[in-house]
Each structure stands twice: as structure tokens, then as C-alpha cells.
Design an enzyme around this catalytic site. Structure first.
Site, PDB file in Angstrom:
ATOM      1  N   LYS A 104       0.857  -1.197   0.000  1.00 26.78           N
ATOM      2  CA  LYS A 104       0.000   0.000   0.000  1.00 26.78           C
ATOM      3  C   LYS A 104       0.892   1.246   0.000  1.00 26.78           C
ATOM      4  O   LYS A 104       1.960   1.220  -0.606  1.00 26.78           O
ATOM      5  CB  LYS A 104      -0.976  -0.051   1.172  1.00 26.78           C
ATOM      6  CG  LYS A 104      -1.735  -1.386   1.210  1.00 26.78           C
ATOM      7  CD  LYS A 104      -2.903  -1.407   2.135  1.00 26.78           C
ATOM      8  CE  LYS A 104      -3.596  -2.765   2.023  1.00 26.78           C
ATOM      9  NZ  LYS A 104      -4.787  -2.863   2.852  1.00 26.78           N
ATOM     10  N   HIS A 158      -8.191  -2.770  -6.288  1.00 21.38           N
ATOM     11  CA  HIS A 158      -8.162  -2.949  -4.836  1.00 21.38           C
ATOM     12  C   HIS A 158      -9.285  -2.135  -4.208  1.00 21.38           C
ATOM     13  O   HIS A 158      -9.649  -1.071  -4.711  1.00 21.38           O
ATOM     14  CB  HIS A 158      -6.798  -2.498  -4.283  1.00 21.38           C
ATOM     15  CG  HIS A 158      -6.616  -2.903  -2.853  1.00 21.38           C
ATOM     16  ND1 HIS A 158      -7.145  -2.159  -1.822  1.00 21.38           N
ATOM     17  CD2 HIS A 158      -6.006  -3.967  -2.286  1.00 21.38           C
ATOM     18  CE1 HIS A 158      -6.857  -2.773  -0.680  1.00 21.38           C
ATOM     19  NE2 HIS A 158      -6.163  -3.865  -0.933  1.00 21.38           N
ATOM     20  N   GLU A 204      -9.366  -0.229  -1.806  1.00 21.84           N
ATOM     21  CA  GLU A 204      -9.018   1.166  -1.488  1.00 21.84           C
ATOM     22  C   GLU A 204      -9.099   2.041  -2.740  1.00 21.84           C
ATOM     23  O   GLU A 204      -9.447   3.213  -2.658  1.00 21.84           O
ATOM     24  CB  GLU A 204      -7.640   1.205  -0.812  1.00 21.84           C
ATOM     25  CG  GLU A 204      -7.732   0.656   0.615  1.00 21.84           C
ATOM     26  CD  GLU A 204      -6.531  -0.143   1.080  1.00 21.84           C
ATOM     27  OE1 GLU A 204      -5.445   0.003   0.507  1.00 21.84           O
ATOM     28  OE2 GLU A 204      -6.705  -0.940   2.033  1.00 21.84           O
ATOM     29  N   SER A 251      -6.356  -9.241   6.655  1.00 20.54           N
ATOM     30  CA  SER A 251      -5.794  -9.578   7.968  1.00 20.54           C
ATOM     31  C   SER A 251      -5.163 -10.969   8.021  1.00 20.54           C
ATOM     32  O   SER A 251      -5.246 -11.661   9.040  1.00 20.54           O
ATOM     33  CB  SER A 251      -6.863  -9.427   9.059  1.00 20.54           C
ATOM     34  OG  SER A 251      -7.337  -8.093   9.110  1.00 20.54           O
TER      35      SER A 251
END
Ligand code: 13P
Length: 249
Positions: free
Chosen positions: A12, A99, A101, A210
Site C-alpha cells: 500500500k 483494490h 481502497e 488480515s
């Protein structure tokens, strides 16, 4: 042989040029013991400004590397964008597309994501195509409707040979960076369903959200999960590689 595991790290907007160099000072010590494993493929996806030191390390250590976004036009008046030919100069072969985001913070629509996927395939590169539902969409029972729209939009008009070249990554938005992981059963249910929708038995489908050493074995042992797209746990070499060793151990 056991199935191949794709261990892909998405940094990221983390790891500057200097921090990338520092990462690769520590990386060989943890990567060397596993780097020749025939069932492991490591990939790292860095910010554009870290691609140069990343490419040098990838050549030296032997792993795949890529970018986290690209624009679909080759050149022109697109201020702030980076093109496929620009990435090719750095030896980039893989690019994360769609993605969550990009979808939710930068409002990238399905149509733009589809054009990026197609442009990469036309350039002989591998899109790592991400899809997944928000918590609200899951709780309102719309998980599969939303994902069907996302996946169908990305692969519409592609030939079977092209859809086979995409790497798919199921990333439930509610599990990203939250410490909340989808249960292995939830992740497997979606990955199995995706495989049928895509229509490719051999499609590579990753799970992201996660993933870390402590949940790697359960998740990666699911029959339809071929690997992990890892955010937070990929920022340092040891927790990243631990995901594979925990799966094996
Ligand atoms: P985390 O592993 O930090 O939850 O991020 C997942 C992700 O978005 C990878 O692309």
C-alpha cells in the site's frame, strides 16, 4: 506435490525508497530458507517510487514484483497517472487492479477497472484483480450480487485464455486492516463460488484481509484458496514469510 502457494505482499502507501532498501537488508535471512521451495511464489507490490530498489532486490533474491495500480492509456494528458510502458521499463510483470481502497477511496468504477485489466493482458502482463464486499453489503445479504457484478464486469469480453491469466484476489472490505479475518469457511465459500463464476477450474484465487502467521494454516489449507494477498503483515520480512512457514508447519 502440495499445491502452489502464492504469497503476495501489498505494501500500500508504505515503505519509502530508503525503507525498501532497509527491508531488503533483512529479507534474505528469512527468505533464503524457503526461496527454493517449489510450492511457493512470493510477490511484492510497492509504491511506484519504490519500484527501482524493489526491482533490484527481486532480480537478486528471486521473486515476483509489481505495482499497485496503472492507467490503461499508453501516454497522454493524464496528470498524475502512470502507464504500462512506464512500468515495463522497470521490469514490472504484475499489477494489482481494483483494490478496494482504489474502489472506495478513489472511486474507481468497474468500467475503469475492466479497461485496466484488459490493457495489462494486451501488454502480456498479469493483473492481480481484487474484488469483495463491504460489511454493509454482506449484512444486507448482497455479498454475491456485488461480487458477481465486480467479477463479470472485469472479465466481460475476455477470452477463456485471457481469464486464465488473471490472478484473482477475494478481499472482503470489512476484513482489510481491521484484524477481523473472514473465517476459513467464509473465505472458502466465496473463492469456490468465484472459481465457478470465472469458469476456470485452474484459476489462481487468493484471499486477502488480515492474513498473518496465526491464521495462515487454516486459510491456506482451504481447497479453493491458492494464496494470500497480505497488507500489514507484509511490511516486515519476518511476519511476511512466516505466513508460508506457518502454513507448512
Ligand atoms: P491487511 O492484510 O492489512 O488486512 O490488508 C489486506 C489487503 O488489503 C491486501 O491487499
Amino acid at each position: 506435490m502440495s499445491k502452489k502457494i502464492y504469497l503476495y505482499g501489498n505494501w500500500k502507501m508504505n515503505n519509502t525508497y530508503a525503507e525498501t532498501e532497509a527491508f531488503f537488508k533483512d529479507f534474505p535471512a528469512v527468505y533464503n530458507p524457503v526461496k527454493d521451495a517449489p510450492d511457493l511464489e512470493v510477490g511484492i507490490f510497492a509504491p511506484f517510487t519504490s519500484l527501482w530498489p524493489l526491482s533490484q532486490a527481486a532480480k537478486k533474491e528471486g521473486f515476483i514484483f509489481g505495482a499497485q495500480n496503472v492507467y490503461y492509456e499508453a501516454s497522454g494528458a493524464f496528470t498524475g497517472e502512470i502507464s504500462i510502458p512506464m512500468l515495463k521499463e522497470y521490469g514490472v510483470t504484475h499489477v494489482i487492479i481494483g483494490h478496494s481502497e482504489r474502489r472506495h477511496i478513489f472511486f474507481e468504477p468497474d468500467e475503469m477497472i475492466a479497461k485496466k485489466v484488459k490493457a495489462l493482458l494486451d501488454a502480456g502482463m498479469t493483473p492481480v484483480f481484487c474484488y469483495g464486499e463491504t460489511l454493509e453489503e454482506r449484512e444486507s445479504g448482497n455479498t454475491f450480487t456485488v461480487m458477481e457484478r465486480q467479477i463479470k464486469s472485469a472479465i466481460a469480453g475476455l477470452t477463456p485464455a485471457e481469464t486464465a491469466k488473471i490472478i484473482y484476489a477475494y478481499e472482503p472490505v470489512w476484513a482489510i486492516g481491521t484484524g477481523k479475518t473472514a473465517t476459513p469457511a467464509q473465505a472458502e465459500e466465496v473463492c469456490k463460488w468465484s472459481r465457478e463464476l470465472i469458469g476456470q477450474k485452474e484459476a489462481v484465487i487468493l484471499y486477502g484481509g488480515s492474513v498473518k502467521g496465526s491464521n495462515a494454516k487454516e486459510l491456506l489449507s482451504q481447497p479453493d484458496i491458492d494464496g494470500a494477498l497480505v497488507g500489514g503483515a507484509s511490511l516486515k520480512p519476518a511476519p511476511f514469510i512466516e505466513i508460508y512457514t506457518a502454513y507448512k508447519g
